[in-house]
Design an enzyme around this catalytic site. Structure first.
Site, PDB file in Angstrom:
ATOM      1  N   GLY A  17       0.793  -1.229   0.000  1.00  0.00           N
ATOM      2  CA  GLY A  17       0.000   0.000   0.000  1.00  0.00           C
ATOM      3  C   GLY A  17       0.821   1.273   0.000  1.00  0.00           C
ATOM      4  O   GLY A  17       1.911   1.353  -0.578  1.00  0.00           O
ATOM      5  N   ILE A  18       0.304   2.258   0.710  1.00  0.00           N
ATOM      6  CA  ILE A  18       0.971   3.564   0.789  1.00  0.00           C
ATOM      7  C   ILE A  18       2.363   3.381   1.399  1.00  0.00           C
ATOM      8  O   ILE A  18       3.326   4.010   0.959  1.00  0.00           O
ATOM      9  CB  ILE A  18       0.112   4.529   1.648  1.00  0.00           C
ATOM     10  CG1 ILE A  18      -1.220   4.837   0.936  1.00  0.00           C
ATOM     11  CG2 ILE A  18       0.872   5.809   1.955  1.00  0.00           C
ATOM     12  CD1 ILE A  18      -2.243   5.573   1.805  1.00  0.00           C
ATOM     13  N   ASP A  37       6.404  -4.852   9.312  1.00  0.00           N
ATOM     14  CA  ASP A  37       5.007  -5.156   8.967  1.00  0.00           C
ATOM     15  C   ASP A  37       4.613  -6.489   9.593  1.00  0.00           C
ATOM     16  O   ASP A  37       5.474  -7.335   9.863  1.00  0.00           O
ATOM     17  CB  ASP A  37       4.835  -5.215   7.431  1.00  0.00           C
ATOM     18  CG  ASP A  37       3.409  -4.901   6.989  1.00  0.00           C
ATOM     19  OD1 ASP A  37       2.482  -5.619   7.411  1.00  0.00           O
ATOM     20  OD2 ASP A  37       3.221  -3.955   6.212  1.00  0.00           O
ATOM     21  N   ASP A  61       4.407  -6.566  14.855  1.00  0.00           N
ATOM     22  CA  ASP A  61       3.060  -6.052  15.095  1.00  0.00           C
ATOM     23  C   ASP A  61       3.249  -4.779  15.922  1.00  0.00           C
ATOM     24  O   ASP A  61       3.795  -4.835  17.034  1.00  0.00           O
ATOM     25  CB  ASP A  61       2.260  -7.108  15.876  1.00  0.00           C
ATOM     26  CG  ASP A  61       0.842  -6.640  16.197  1.00  0.00           C
ATOM     27  OD1 ASP A  61       0.572  -5.425  16.152  1.00  0.00           O
ATOM     28  OD2 ASP A  61       0.013  -7.515  16.510  1.00  0.00           O
ATOM     29  N   VAL A  62       2.771  -3.651  15.408  1.00  0.00           N
ATOM     30  CA  VAL A  62       3.041  -2.377  16.103  1.00  0.00           C
ATOM     31  C   VAL A  62       2.361  -2.296  17.469  1.00  0.00           C
ATOM     32  O   VAL A  62       2.721  -1.448  18.284  1.00  0.00           O
ATOM     33  CB  VAL A  62       2.645  -1.149  15.245  1.00  0.00           C
ATOM     34  CG1 VAL A  62       3.520  -1.033  14.017  1.00  0.00           C
ATOM     35  CG2 VAL A  62       1.157  -1.151  14.877  1.00  0.00           C
ATOM     36  N   ASN A  88       3.135   4.416   9.826  1.00  0.00           N
ATOM     37  CA  ASN A  88       2.170   4.304   8.730  1.00  0.00           C
ATOM     38  C   ASN A  88       1.168   3.168   8.934  1.00  0.00           C
ATOM     39  O   ASN A  88       0.049   3.225   8.429  1.00  0.00           O
ATOM     40  CB  ASN A  88       2.943   4.102   7.415  1.00  0.00           C
ATOM     41  CG  ASN A  88       2.054   3.628   6.287  1.00  0.00           C
ATOM     42  OD1 ASN A  88       1.334   4.414   5.672  1.00  0.00           O
ATOM     43  ND2 ASN A  88       2.072   2.330   6.004  1.00  0.00           N
ATOM     44  N   SER A 143      -4.870  11.334   8.562  1.00  0.00           N
ATOM     45  CA  SER A 143      -5.902  11.271   7.513  1.00  0.00           C
ATOM     46  C   SER A 143      -6.615  12.612   7.534  1.00  0.00           C
ATOM     47  O   SER A 143      -6.543  13.353   8.536  1.00  0.00           O
ATOM     48  CB  SER A 143      -6.889  10.148   7.824  1.00  0.00           C
ATOM     49  OG  SER A 143      -8.022  10.242   6.981  1.00  0.00           O
ATOM     50  N   TYR A 156     -12.480   4.965  13.415  1.00  0.00           N
ATOM     51  CA  TYR A 156     -11.321   5.341  12.594  1.00  0.00           C
ATOM     52  C   TYR A 156     -11.086   6.856  12.645  1.00  0.00           C
ATOM     53  O   TYR A 156      -9.959   7.322  12.816  1.00  0.00           O
ATOM     54  CB  TYR A 156     -11.547   4.870  11.154  1.00  0.00           C
ATOM     55  CG  TYR A 156     -10.401   5.221  10.230  1.00  0.00           C
ATOM     56  CD1 TYR A 156      -9.173   4.580  10.347  1.00  0.00           C
ATOM     57  CD2 TYR A 156     -10.537   6.216   9.260  1.00  0.00           C
ATOM     58  CE1 TYR A 156      -8.116   4.912   9.518  1.00  0.00           C
ATOM     59  CE2 TYR A 156      -9.491   6.549   8.419  1.00  0.00           C
ATOM     60  CZ  TYR A 156      -8.276   5.891   8.553  1.00  0.00           C
ATOM     61  OH  TYR A 156      -7.223   6.221   7.739  1.00  0.00           O
ATOM     62  N   PRO A 186      -3.439  12.036   4.337  1.00  0.00           N
ATOM     63  CA  PRO A 186      -3.856  11.715   2.967  1.00  0.00           C
ATOM     64  C   PRO A 186      -5.377  11.795   2.841  1.00  0.00           C
ATOM     65  O   PRO A 186      -6.103  11.551   3.804  1.00  0.00           O
ATOM     66  CB  PRO A 186      -3.405  10.254   2.783  1.00  0.00           C
ATOM     67  CG  PRO A 186      -2.563   9.905   3.979  1.00  0.00           C
ATOM     68  CD  PRO A 186      -2.989  10.838   5.072  1.00  0.00           C
TER      69      PRO A 186
END
Ligand SMILES: NC(=O)c1ccc[n+]([C@@H]2O[C@H](COP(=O)([O-])OP(=O)(O)OC[C@H]3O[C@@H](n4cnc5c(N)ncnc54)[C@H](O)[C@@H]3O)[C@@H](O)[C@H]2O)c1
Length: 252
Positions: A17-18, A37, A61-62, A88, A143, A156, A186
């Site tokens: 992704g991004i 990731d 895993d964050v 991210n 976002s 979210y 974004p």
């Protein structure tokens, strides 16, 4: 002009992704990349190495303090330090859109865990290395939704509002350590996750570009130069900011 000394940059959620677009662009600029990731980190890093860039993959895993400590350790071991963290990784593309009173407590907490505890954990884990760097950079991927307040994703929206608030608070705390802290906001972006989950169709053509000055879909490539700027030496006097990159959908 003397070229910038390459930086060592961790990108969480960087395998796709991004995040992967960020990694590729920063690698092309000569930086050392650590891709952290849940899945696909090694493969994504191997792809960058095959293209001639310096990259490692770390499965992390964050939300796990242990994983992100190992992420910081292996990056320092490989590259000798850490200059930049890009927070991210986030839960978005797999979310079910629903009115707020149908969101369960477990769904709310999971989104908060990945999107707010994750960046907090990662920032803490890399802080000693960023302090050592003397030109540390922390960039949180937020976002535009906290500004626009779209319906049916209240967890979210609230989580990304927290990311912007966290960014401002850390900017004040960490300036003395020569660490800048900024966010990129974004607009709705056709990332791998969005395309795979069909979110773009679920959201609808009009909602995707509604209110944008520039009437087209946003793609990950639209975001990469903003990140490159924020991590560059030239941005050393910019901190606490949220940079909206969304075709002019919101004006911050
Ligand atoms: N796509 C959009 O429209 C959009 C818009 C604004 C902001 N964002 C934000 O940009 C970021 C990236 O979004 P994307 O669309 O590329 O998402 P994506 O779903 O395509 O990719 C997310 C990546 O994060 C990883 N990840 C998820 N949970 C993780 C965890 N707990 N630990 C480590 N890695 C994890 C996934 O494996 C995946 O590689 C997210 O923070 C998202 O909220 C996206």
């Amino acid at each position: 002009m003397t070229p910038e000394i390459p930086k060592t940059i961790i990108v969480t959620g960087g395998a796709s992704g991004i995040g992967y677009a960020f990694c590729e662009h920063l690698a092309e600029l000569g930086h050392n990349i650590a891709i952290a990731d849940l899945r696909g980190a090694d493969e994504a890093a191997a792809k960058l190495r095959e293209a001639g860039f310096k990259a490692i993959g770390v499965k992390a895993d964050v939300t796990s303090e242990r994983d992100v400590a190992a992420m910081a350790d292996s990056t320092v071991k490989e590259f000798g330090g850490i200059d930049v963290l890009v927070n991210n990784a986030g839960l978005f593309t797999t979310l079910t859109l629903k009115p707020f009173d149908q969101i369960t407590n477990a769904e709310w907490m999971r989104v908060m865990e990945v999107n707010t505890l994750g960046p907090f954990n990662c920032a803490k884990a890399v802080l000693p290395a960023l302090r050592k760097s003397g030109r540390g950079r922390l960039v949180n991927i937020a976002s535009t939704v906290p500004i626009k307040g779209p319906p049916n994703m209240a967890h979210y929206v609230a989580s990304k509002g927290a990311v912007i608030a966290f960014t401002r608070s850390l900017a004040r705390e960490l300036a003395k350590d020569k660490i800048t802290v900024n966010a990129i906001a974004p607009g709705f972006t056709l990332s791998d996750g969005v395309l795979q989950s069909d979110l773009h169709n679920r959201i609808g053509d009009n909602a995707r570009t509604a209110g944008r000055c520039i009437q087209r879909d946003q793609v990950p490539a639209d975001l990469v130069a903003a990140l490159a700027y924020l991590v560059s030496d030239g941005a050393s006097f910019v901190t606490g900011q949220t940079l909206a990159v969304d075709g002019g959908g919101v004006f911050l």
